[in-house]
Scaffold this active site. Structure first.
Site, PDB file in Angstrom:
ATOM      1  CB  THR A  38      36.672  88.122  67.162  1.00  0.00           C
ATOM      2  OG1 THR A  38      37.820  88.627  66.587  1.00  0.00           O
ATOM      3  CG2 THR A  38      37.124  87.027  68.276  1.00  0.00           C
TER       4      THR A  38
ATOM      5  CD  GLU B  53      21.947  75.594  67.314  1.00  0.00           C
ATOM      6  OE1 GLU B  53      21.739  75.229  65.948  1.00  0.00           O
ATOM      7  OE2 GLU B  53      22.947  76.403  67.545  1.00  0.00           O
TER       8      GLU B  53
HETATM    9  I1  8IG Z   1      25.675  79.457  58.948  1.00  0.00           I
HETATM   10  O1  8IG Z   1      22.316  75.795  62.312  1.00  0.00           O
HETATM   11  C1  8IG Z   1      24.723  78.746  60.614  1.00  0.00           C
HETATM   12  N1  8IG Z   1      25.191  79.333  61.584  1.00  0.00           N
HETATM   13  N2  8IG Z   1      23.705  78.206  66.025  1.00  0.00           N
HETATM   14  N3  8IG Z   1      22.720  76.934  64.109  1.00  0.00           N
HETATM   15  C2  8IG Z   1      23.726  77.909  64.478  1.00  0.00           C
HETATM   16  N4  8IG Z   1      24.504  78.785  63.741  1.00  0.00           N
HETATM   17  C3  8IG Z   1      24.478  78.414  62.669  1.00  0.00           C
HETATM   18  C4  8IG Z   1      23.657  77.587  61.996  1.00  0.00           C
HETATM   19  C5  8IG Z   1      22.838  76.586  62.756  1.00  0.00           C
HETATM   20  N5  8IG Z   1      23.941  77.786  60.600  1.00  0.00           N
END
Ligand code: 8IG
Length: 277
Positions: free
Chosen positions: A98, A198
């Site tokens: 979760t 991001e």
């Molecule tokens: I898979 O580029 C994955 N999960 N925050 N940033 C963030 N979470 C992620 C990313 C990413 N790629």
């Protein structure tokens, strides 16, 4: 109104450790295994490890266990498995995560970790798919988590519960991982709330404050695992370079593809690490 059965953890008067104990008792009953010594949460890209680490002796749809929910996302498997390892130990494999961004609160996020602890696990292996800030990491690279920066602004701890997070990601377990794969890189994991990826500016901020990996899952779980007294091993699969580090936009499809391609290799790596614990 939804007619889905309500989750005990949504009742603020319920004790989350009590719910975890009930869940662990149900798991013991359903699997016929009294105690699971090791627990693994398999994030995107790591699912195949469940077959490689040992013999699955029971598979339970997670939502049938107290406090667990149905998987929110395609590509995430909602099962709990009991696996008999070649060394005779029992592993609880959690394929049901979760995420904080689902908005069900942090109690629901860390329930699987607390359940693992209540089931007897002393080692918690947390895996995830994540974005990489180091340019040398191509999609498909596994990275050991050495430490984290929790940017969610939240905590699984409630009240004046002060927990030491020095050596949160066990140096002992990282040394074992390095003994299996000597050129395994390490990095600091930054947990953002998500579910959006991001901005390039946020990735630069993460880099400036000491981050190497960006993700949406593991820091809060690790804190809860430490609170429960477990030793933690964290592994990220870099499925994409973080926003602005690569020139092309991020896509969830790309993330799933990178995970699928790397899955056999990293799963075999994880199986070898588990075998050495
Ligand atoms: I898979 O580029 C994955 N999960 N925050 N940033 C963030 N979470 C992620 C990313 C990413 N790629």
């Amino acid at each position: 109104m939804s007619d889905a059965p309500r989750n005990l953890l949504d009742d603020p008067t319920a004790d989350p450790f009590d719910v975890a104990l009930r869940a662990a008792n149900q798991i013991a009953e359903r699997t016929g295994v009294e105690r699971h010594e090791i627990a693994l949460t398999l994030g995107s890209g790591w699912g195949k490890a469940a077959e490689l680490i040992g013999e699955t002796t029971a598979t339970i749809p997670a939502h049938e266990i107290e406090g667990f929910s149905r998987p929110a996302l395609e590509g995430h498997v909602g099962t709990l498995r009991s696996v008999l390892l070649p060394n005779g130990k029992r592993a609880l494999v959690i394929g049901a995560r979760t995420h904080y961004y689902e908005g069900h609160g942090v109690r629901r996020v860390v329930h699987s970790v607390r359940t693992a602890a209540a089931a007897g696990a002393e080692v918690m292996i947390l895996t995830n798919g994540a974005g990489g800030i180091r340019e040398s990491w191509s999609p498909g690279t596994p990275v050991l988590i050495s430490d984290h920066i929790n940017l969610t602004g939240d905590s699984p701890l409630e009240g004046a519960t002060f927990v030491d997070l020095t050596d949160l990601y066990s140096a002992r377990l990282r040394a074992i991982a390095h003994s299996i794969e000597t050129d395994l890189d390490e990095g600091v994991y930054c947990q953002f709330r998500g579910p959006h990826y991001e901005t390039p500016a946020e990735v630069q901020m993460a880099k400036t404050i000491g981050g190497h990996i960006v993700g949406m899952s593991t820091a809060l779980e690790a804190i809860a695992a430490r609170q429960a007294g477990m030793e933690i091993l964290g592994l990220s699969l870099i499925t994409n370079l973080a926003a602005g580090i690569q020139s092309t936009p991020l896509s969830h499809l790309e993330v799933l593809e990178a995970g699928r391609d790397a899955e056999p290799v990293i799963s075999a790596l994880l199986a070898r690490i588990v075998g050495a614990l």
